[in-house]
Design a protein around this motif. Structure first.
Motif, PDB file in Angstrom:
ATOM      1  N   THR A 170      -5.279   5.752  12.455  1.00  0.00           N
ATOM      2  CA  THR A 170      -6.241   4.746  12.009  1.00  0.00           C
ATOM      3  C   THR A 170      -5.617   3.813  10.981  1.00  0.00           C
ATOM      4  O   THR A 170      -4.803   4.240  10.155  1.00  0.00           O
ATOM      5  CB  THR A 170      -7.475   5.419  11.384  1.00  0.00           C
ATOM      6  OG1 THR A 170      -7.994   6.394  12.285  1.00  0.00           O
ATOM      7  CG2 THR A 170      -8.553   4.405  11.070  1.00  0.00           C
ATOM      8  N   GLY A 171      -6.019   2.549  11.020  1.00  0.00           N
ATOM      9  CA  GLY A 171      -5.664   1.603   9.975  1.00  0.00           C
ATOM     10  C   GLY A 171      -4.177   1.442   9.780  1.00  0.00           C
ATOM     11  O   GLY A 171      -3.424   1.188  10.723  1.00  0.00           O
ATOM     12  N   ASP A 172      -3.732   1.627   8.529  1.00  0.00           N
ATOM     13  CA  ASP A 172      -2.325   1.424   8.183  1.00  0.00           C
ATOM     14  C   ASP A 172      -1.490   2.686   8.337  1.00  0.00           C
ATOM     15  O   ASP A 172      -0.286   2.659   8.050  1.00  0.00           O
ATOM     16  CB  ASP A 172      -2.214   0.902   6.742  1.00  0.00           C
ATOM     17  CG  ASP A 172      -2.828  -0.480   6.580  1.00  0.00           C
ATOM     18  OD1 ASP A 172      -2.497  -1.363   7.399  1.00  0.00           O
ATOM     19  OD2 ASP A 172      -3.631  -0.673   5.656  1.00  0.00           O
ATOM     20  N   SER A 173      -2.093   3.788   8.749  1.00  0.00           N
ATOM     21  CA  SER A 173      -1.325   5.005   9.017  1.00  0.00           C
ATOM     22  C   SER A 173      -0.726   4.950  10.416  1.00  0.00           C
ATOM     23  O   SER A 173      -1.164   4.171  11.272  1.00  0.00           O
ATOM     24  CB  SER A 173      -2.225   6.245   8.887  1.00  0.00           C
ATOM     25  OG  SER A 173      -2.626   6.449   7.552  1.00  0.00           O
ATOM     26  N   ASP A 174       0.285   5.778  10.638  1.00  0.00           N
ATOM     27  CA  ASP A 174       0.875   5.875  11.973  1.00  0.00           C
ATOM     28  C   ASP A 174      -0.157   6.358  12.981  1.00  0.00           C
ATOM     29  O   ASP A 174      -1.093   7.089  12.638  1.00  0.00           O
ATOM     30  CB  ASP A 174       2.053   6.863  11.972  1.00  0.00           C
ATOM     31  CG  ASP A 174       3.320   6.277  11.368  1.00  0.00           C
ATOM     32  OD1 ASP A 174       3.356   5.058  11.117  1.00  0.00           O
ATOM     33  OD2 ASP A 174       4.272   7.057  11.145  1.00  0.00           O
ATOM     34  N   ALA A 175       0.034   5.951  14.224  1.00  0.00           N
ATOM     35  CA  ALA A 175      -0.847   6.378  15.315  1.00  0.00           C
ATOM     36  C   ALA A 175      -0.003   7.022  16.409  1.00  0.00           C
ATOM     37  O   ALA A 175       0.204   6.441  17.476  1.00  0.00           O
ATOM     38  CB  ALA A 175      -1.633   5.197  15.867  1.00  0.00           C
ATOM     39  N   ASP A 185      -9.864  -0.060  12.958  1.00  0.00           N
ATOM     40  CA  ASP A 185     -10.210   1.095  13.796  1.00  0.00           C
ATOM     41  C   ASP A 185      -8.987   1.671  14.505  1.00  0.00           C
ATOM     42  O   ASP A 185      -7.985   0.974  14.733  1.00  0.00           O
ATOM     43  CB  ASP A 185     -11.226   0.690  14.859  1.00  0.00           C
ATOM     44  CG  ASP A 185     -12.649   1.063  14.474  1.00  0.00           C
ATOM     45  OD1 ASP A 185     -12.885   1.314  13.280  1.00  0.00           O
ATOM     46  OD2 ASP A 185     -13.515   1.089  15.356  1.00  0.00           O
ATOM     47  N   ALA A 186      -9.090   2.936  14.877  1.00  0.00           N
ATOM     48  CA  ALA A 186      -8.036   3.566  15.670  1.00  0.00           C
ATOM     49  C   ALA A 186      -7.939   2.888  17.031  1.00  0.00           C
ATOM     50  O   ALA A 186      -8.955   2.572  17.645  1.00  0.00           O
ATOM     51  CB  ALA A 186      -8.338   5.048  15.847  1.00  0.00           C
ATOM     52  N   PRO A 187      -6.725   2.660  17.529  1.00  0.00           N
ATOM     53  CA  PRO A 187      -6.583   2.151  18.895  1.00  0.00           C
ATOM     54  C   PRO A 187      -7.036   3.210  19.896  1.00  0.00           C
ATOM     55  O   PRO A 187      -7.193   4.390  19.539  1.00  0.00           O
ATOM     56  CB  PRO A 187      -5.080   1.869  19.002  1.00  0.00           C
ATOM     57  CG  PRO A 187      -4.453   2.771  17.990  1.00  0.00           C
ATOM     58  CD  PRO A 187      -5.431   2.878  16.870  1.00  0.00           C
ATOM     59  N   PRO A 188      -7.259   2.819  21.153  1.00  0.00           N
ATOM     60  CA  PRO A 188      -7.861   3.756  22.122  1.00  0.00           C
ATOM     61  C   PRO A 188      -7.151   5.095  22.229  1.00  0.00           C
ATOM     62  O   PRO A 188      -7.803   6.149  22.280  1.00  0.00           O
ATOM     63  CB  PRO A 188      -7.813   2.973  23.434  1.00  0.00           C
ATOM     64  CG  PRO A 188      -7.918   1.540  23.012  1.00  0.00           C
ATOM     65  CD  PRO A 188      -7.141   1.460  21.729  1.00  0.00           C
ATOM     66  N   TYR A 245      -2.552   5.227   2.004  1.00  0.00           N
ATOM     67  CA  TYR A 245      -3.683   5.532   1.146  1.00  0.00           C
ATOM     68  C   TYR A 245      -3.781   4.518   0.020  1.00  0.00           C
ATOM     69  O   TYR A 245      -2.857   3.749  -0.242  1.00  0.00           O
ATOM     70  CB  TYR A 245      -3.577   6.956   0.583  1.00  0.00           C
ATOM     71  CG  TYR A 245      -2.436   7.171  -0.388  1.00  0.00           C
ATOM     72  CD1 TYR A 245      -2.602   6.949  -1.754  1.00  0.00           C
ATOM     73  CD2 TYR A 245      -1.183   7.621   0.052  1.00  0.00           C
ATOM     74  CE1 TYR A 245      -1.559   7.155  -2.651  1.00  0.00           C
ATOM     75  CE2 TYR A 245      -0.144   7.835  -0.835  1.00  0.00           C
ATOM     76  CZ  TYR A 245      -0.330   7.599  -2.182  1.00  0.00           C
ATOM     77  OH  TYR A 245       0.699   7.788  -3.061  1.00  0.00           O
ATOM     78  N   GLU A 246      -4.917   4.521  -0.635  1.00  0.00           N
ATOM     79  CA  GLU A 246      -5.106   3.695  -1.823  1.00  0.00           C
ATOM     80  C   GLU A 246      -5.883   4.482  -2.852  1.00  0.00           C
ATOM     81  O   GLU A 246      -6.578   5.458  -2.523  1.00  0.00           O
ATOM     82  CB  GLU A 246      -5.852   2.395  -1.495  1.00  0.00           C
ATOM     83  CG  GLU A 246      -7.278   2.587  -1.003  1.00  0.00           C
ATOM     84  CD  GLU A 246      -8.039   1.279  -0.883  1.00  0.00           C
ATOM     85  OE1 GLU A 246      -8.230   0.607  -1.918  1.00  0.00           O
ATOM     86  OE2 GLU A 246      -8.447   0.944   0.247  1.00  0.00           O
ATOM     87  N   MET A 279       0.839  -1.202   0.000  1.00  0.00           N
ATOM     88  CA  MET A 279       0.000   0.000   0.000  1.00  0.00           C
ATOM     89  C   MET A 279       0.873   1.251   0.000  1.00  0.00           C
ATOM     90  O   MET A 279       1.827   1.335   0.767  1.00  0.00           O
ATOM     91  CB  MET A 279      -0.920   0.000   1.213  1.00  0.00           C
ATOM     92  CG  MET A 279      -1.758   1.258   1.346  1.00  0.00           C
ATOM     93  SD  MET A 279      -2.967   1.120   2.647  1.00  0.00           S
ATOM     94  CE  MET A 279      -4.019  -0.144   1.933  1.00  0.00           C
ATOM     95  N   PRO A 280       0.561   2.231  -0.857  1.00  0.00           N
ATOM     96  CA  PRO A 280       1.367   3.446  -0.866  1.00  0.00           C
ATOM     97  C   PRO A 280       1.273   4.200   0.459  1.00  0.00           C
ATOM     98  O   PRO A 280       0.243   4.166   1.137  1.00  0.00           O
ATOM     99  CB  PRO A 280       0.756   4.270  -2.005  1.00  0.00           C
ATOM    100  CG  PRO A 280      -0.064   3.325  -2.799  1.00  0.00           C
ATOM    101  CD  PRO A 280      -0.509   2.260  -1.856  1.00  0.00           C
ATOM    102  N   THR A 281       2.345   4.875   0.797  1.00  0.00           N
ATOM    103  CA  THR A 281       2.360   5.733   1.977  1.00  0.00           C
ATOM    104  C   THR A 281       3.075   7.035   1.622  1.00  0.00           C
ATOM    105  O   THR A 281       3.814   7.107   0.647  1.00  0.00           O
ATOM    106  CB  THR A 281       3.075   5.084   3.167  1.00  0.00           C
ATOM    107  OG1 THR A 281       4.452   4.837   2.822  1.00  0.00           O
ATOM    108  CG2 THR A 281       2.408   3.777   3.583  1.00  0.00           C
ATOM    109  N   VAL A 282       2.833   8.054   2.452  1.00  0.00           N
ATOM    110  CA  VAL A 282       3.508   9.330   2.278  1.00  0.00           C
ATOM    111  C   VAL A 282       3.822   9.886   3.661  1.00  0.00           C
ATOM    112  O   VAL A 282       3.084   9.633   4.621  1.00  0.00           O
ATOM    113  CB  VAL A 282       2.626  10.313   1.456  1.00  0.00           C
ATOM    114  CG1 VAL A 282       1.361  10.672   2.215  1.00  0.00           C
ATOM    115  CG2 VAL A 282       3.396  11.560   1.066  1.00  0.00           C
TER     116      VAL A 282
END
Length: 276
Positions: free
Chosen positions: A62-67, A185-188, A13-14, A1-4
């Motif tokens: 959220t998801g595959d993005s950094d948290a 989902d986003a973690p707590p 993102y996709e 999956m692409p990232t930036v």
């Protein structure tokens, strides 16, 4: 999956588009609500990707993005959108946002210059004039029973976002949504940081600077962000700016009316985007 990279935060993102690539296809970017992953737009993406390049991103946290640790700000999440569209070399995009995503969409349209049109679903301009989430909904969304397991907690928090008829009558789909939410989902800690961003959002005074065609859609039975928020948002844009604005209330629609009544919402979005 692409990232930036967006100021040190990795955003995933996709993109989806016509089966036969069309270099002239316009771009639509879909922005999710608090805690939700890209699954939220699966019905709209499927309805639009035969004609448009559809961009879906995971909000920070959220998801595959950094948290990263919070707090977050809606302005930071708008900057994340800019990073994605710049990475794709998109000159102009139709920006569609729901709930928190609608707040991000407003900030993006106001702070950056790639927005061709704005579609705002079940959202608010924020600030003191906004109608708050009812206390009973806040309690349901953020005060889960201690003995609830992970699936039960998601179902418990999600119920106010749906009509009772849908929640009770479409258990098969509700269970699939629980699966999707468990996966992305986003973690707590990130969900709390996104909630802080929503609580601090207030762009009412800036709407005078909005200069793109705007569509506001809202369910009349929204128990998360009452429908008066959509009316006030549309009225404020109409009064304060030169942007053309249309408001449409979906009678009996819940906060997730674009899931429950996806066909109707997709038709309205398609008509708006076609006419812009």
């Amino acid at each position: 999956m692409p990232t930036v990279d967006s100021d040190g935060v990795t955003i995933a993102y996709e993109t989806r588009g016509p089966a036969t690539p069309d270099p002239d296809a316009e771009t639509v970017v879909l922005l999710e609500g608090l805690g939700y992953g890209r699954w939220m737009w699966r019905w709209q993406a499927a309805a639009l990707d035969d004609r448009y390049e559809v961009v879906l991103l995971d909000n920070r946290g959220t998801g595959d993005s950094d948290a990263p640790d919070g707090p977050y700000a809606v302005a930071e999440m708008a900057a994340d959108v800019e990073a994605v569209l710049a990475d794709l070399d998109v000159e102009a995009a139709h920006v569609v946002g729901a709930s928190m995503g609608g707040m991000i969409a407003q900030a993006y349209a106001l702070d950056y210059d790639r927005t061709a049109s704005l579609s705002l679903l079940c959202t608010s301009h924020g600030g003191e004039d906004a109608v708050p989430t009812p206390p009973e909904t806040q309690e349901r969304m953020f005060d889960v029973p201690d003995d609830a397991d992970e699936r039960e907690a998601i179902r418990y928090k999600m119920r106010p976002a749906m009509t009772d008829d849908f929640f009770d009558g479409r258990d098969d789909l509700v269970e699939r949504i629980v699966d999707w939410r468990l996966a992305s989902d986003a973690p707590p800690h990130a969900r709390a940081a996104q909630a802080e961003a929503v609580a601090g959002f207030d762009r009412r005074a800036d709407l005078a600077n909005l200069d793109v065609p705007t569509l506001v859609l809202h369910g009349t039975a929204d128990r998360v962000l009452p429908v008066e928020n959509g009316r006030r948002l549309a009225d404020r844009v109409a009064e304060a700016s030169d942007a053309s604005v249309a408001f449409e209330a979906f009678d009996g629609g819940s906060h997730l009316f674009f899931v429950e009544r996806a066909g109707d919402v997709n038709d309205r979005l398609a008509t708006f985007l076609n006419d812009v």
